[in-house]
Design a protein around this motif. Structure first.
Motif, mmCIF file in Angstrom:
data_model
loop_
_atom_site.group_PDB
_atom_site.id
_atom_site.type_symbol
_atom_site.label_atom_id
_atom_site.label_comp_id
_atom_site.label_asym_id
_atom_site.label_seq_id
_atom_site.Cartn_x
_atom_site.Cartn_y
_atom_site.Cartn_z
ATOM 1 N N THR A 14 14.381 21.962 25.341
ATOM 2 C CA THR A 14 14.601 21.899 26.783
ATOM 3 C C THR A 14 13.694 22.848 27.574
ATOM 4 O O THR A 14 13.961 23.131 28.732
ATOM 5 C CB THR A 14 16.075 22.205 27.115
ATOM 6 O OG1 THR A 14 16.402 23.494 26.608
ATOM 7 C CG2 THR A 14 16.985 21.149 26.515
ATOM 8 N N SER A 15 12.630 23.302 26.953
ATOM 9 C CA SER A 15 11.699 24.213 27.618
ATOM 10 C C SER A 15 11.009 23.535 28.790
ATOM 11 O O SER A 15 10.731 22.337 28.757
ATOM 12 C CB SER A 15 10.609 24.664 26.638
ATOM 13 O OG SER A 15 11.173 25.252 25.510
ATOM 14 N N LYS A 16 10.702 24.348 29.793
ATOM 15 C CA LYS A 16 9.919 23.843 30.915
ATOM 16 C C LYS A 16 8.432 23.883 30.588
ATOM 17 O O LYS A 16 7.687 22.985 30.941
ATOM 18 C CB LYS A 16 10.209 24.667 32.170
ATOM 19 C CG LYS A 16 9.661 24.069 33.428
ATOM 20 C CD LYS A 16 10.187 24.789 34.651
ATOM 21 C CE LYS A 16 9.801 24.033 35.904
ATOM 22 N NZ LYS A 16 10.413 24.647 37.088
ATOM 23 N N ARG A 17 7.998 24.923 29.857
ATOM 24 C CA ARG A 17 6.606 25.074 29.429
ATOM 25 C C ARG A 17 6.577 25.676 28.031
ATOM 26 O O ARG A 17 7.338 26.591 27.734
ATOM 27 C CB ARG A 17 5.822 25.992 30.366
ATOM 28 C CG ARG A 17 5.640 25.451 31.753
ATOM 29 C CD ARG A 17 4.522 24.413 31.791
ATOM 30 N NE ARG A 17 4.365 23.884 33.117
ATOM 31 C CZ ARG A 17 4.723 22.661 33.481
ATOM 32 N NH1 ARG A 17 5.273 21.846 32.613
ATOM 33 N NH2 ARG A 17 4.532 22.242 34.702
ATOM 34 N N PHE B 75 11.836 17.721 26.707
ATOM 35 C CA PHE B 75 11.074 17.531 27.937
ATOM 36 C C PHE B 75 9.590 17.723 27.668
ATOM 37 O O PHE B 75 9.205 18.501 26.796
ATOM 38 C CB PHE B 75 11.517 18.535 29.001
ATOM 39 C CG PHE B 75 12.923 18.343 29.485
ATOM 40 C CD1 PHE B 75 13.364 17.111 29.937
ATOM 41 C CD2 PHE B 75 13.810 19.409 29.507
ATOM 42 C CE1 PHE B 75 14.662 16.934 30.400
ATOM 43 C CE2 PHE B 75 15.105 19.246 29.970
ATOM 44 C CZ PHE B 75 15.532 18.009 30.415
ATOM 45 N N ARG B 76 8.767 17.035 28.446
ATOM 46 C CA ARG B 76 7.322 17.273 28.383
ATOM 47 C C ARG B 76 7.082 18.694 28.894
ATOM 48 O O ARG B 76 7.429 19.004 30.020
ATOM 49 C CB ARG B 76 6.578 16.267 29.251
ATOM 50 C CG ARG B 76 6.591 14.883 28.675
ATOM 51 C CD ARG B 76 5.723 13.902 29.476
ATOM 52 N NE ARG B 76 5.960 12.572 28.986
ATOM 53 C CZ ARG B 76 6.783 11.678 29.563
ATOM 54 N NH1 ARG B 76 7.400 11.981 30.683
ATOM 55 N NH2 ARG B 76 6.970 10.496 29.030
ATOM 56 N N ALA B 77 6.523 19.512 28.021
ATOM 57 C CA ALA B 77 6.372 20.929 28.348
ATOM 58 C C ALA B 77 4.957 21.438 28.109
ATOM 59 O O ALA B 77 4.725 22.631 28.071
ATOM 60 C CB ALA B 77 7.370 21.738 27.523
ATOM 61 N N ASP C 54 10.164 13.314 31.132
ATOM 62 C CA ASP C 54 9.895 14.187 32.274
ATOM 63 C C ASP C 54 10.950 15.284 32.381
ATOM 64 O O ASP C 54 12.152 15.031 32.187
ATOM 65 C CB ASP C 54 9.867 13.388 33.573
ATOM 66 C CG ASP C 54 8.656 12.478 33.669
ATOM 67 O OD1 ASP C 54 7.636 12.776 33.014
ATOM 68 O OD2 ASP C 54 8.733 11.468 34.392
ATOM 69 N N TYR C 55 10.486 16.473 32.723
ATOM 70 C CA TYR C 55 11.376 17.626 32.825
ATOM 71 C C TYR C 55 12.479 17.361 33.854
ATOM 72 O O TYR C 55 12.215 16.896 34.957
ATOM 73 C CB TYR C 55 10.600 18.886 33.216
ATOM 74 C CG TYR C 55 11.480 20.103 33.220
ATOM 75 C CD1 TYR C 55 11.790 20.753 32.033
ATOM 76 C CD2 TYR C 55 12.054 20.553 34.392
ATOM 77 C CE1 TYR C 55 12.633 21.848 32.017
ATOM 78 C CE2 TYR C 55 12.900 21.648 34.386
ATOM 79 C CZ TYR C 55 13.195 22.283 33.197
ATOM 80 O OH TYR C 55 14.043 23.352 33.187
#
Length: 105
Positions: A15-18, A38-40, A56-57
């Motif tokens: 679940t990371s944003k980056r 998520f895409r990070a 997508d995030y």
């Protein structure tokens, strides 16, 4: 111990944003566990596409659907075989050597 936890899981949820390289993704796949997240940045670039799904995030509904889909499929022993060869140190060294050889041709 960590490898045992990865191996016991039906899916690894990211679940990371980056992220950069994403050791979690590589470690999970090497233990035979698919990855959903998520895409990070990094994870979707290095993941085995046939055993991973990135969306997508922030799209929680699609994330939940992807997790349910991954859990409904049986784990596949080929995941770890393919991942271990993909992320092997010897492969990385060979890729770097090929890159340097191409530079000096």
């Amino acid at each position: 111990l960590l490898a045992r936890y990865y191996s016991m899981a039906d899916v690894t949820l990211l679940t990371s944003k980056r992220e950069t390289f994403s050791m979690v993704t590589a470690e999970s796949l090497c233990c035979g566990t698919p990855v959903v997240g998520f895409r990070a940045g990094g994870p979707e670039q290095i993941a085995l596409r046939q055993y991973s799904r990135f969306i997508d995030y922030g799209n929680i509904e699609e994330l939940a659907n992807a997790v349910a889909e991954a859990v409904s499929h049986c784990k596949n022993s080929n995941i770890s075989v393919l991942a271990r060869s993909t992320y092997a140190v010897s492969k990385a060294v060979q890729d770097y050597m090929d890159c340097y050889r191409d530079l000096f041709k």
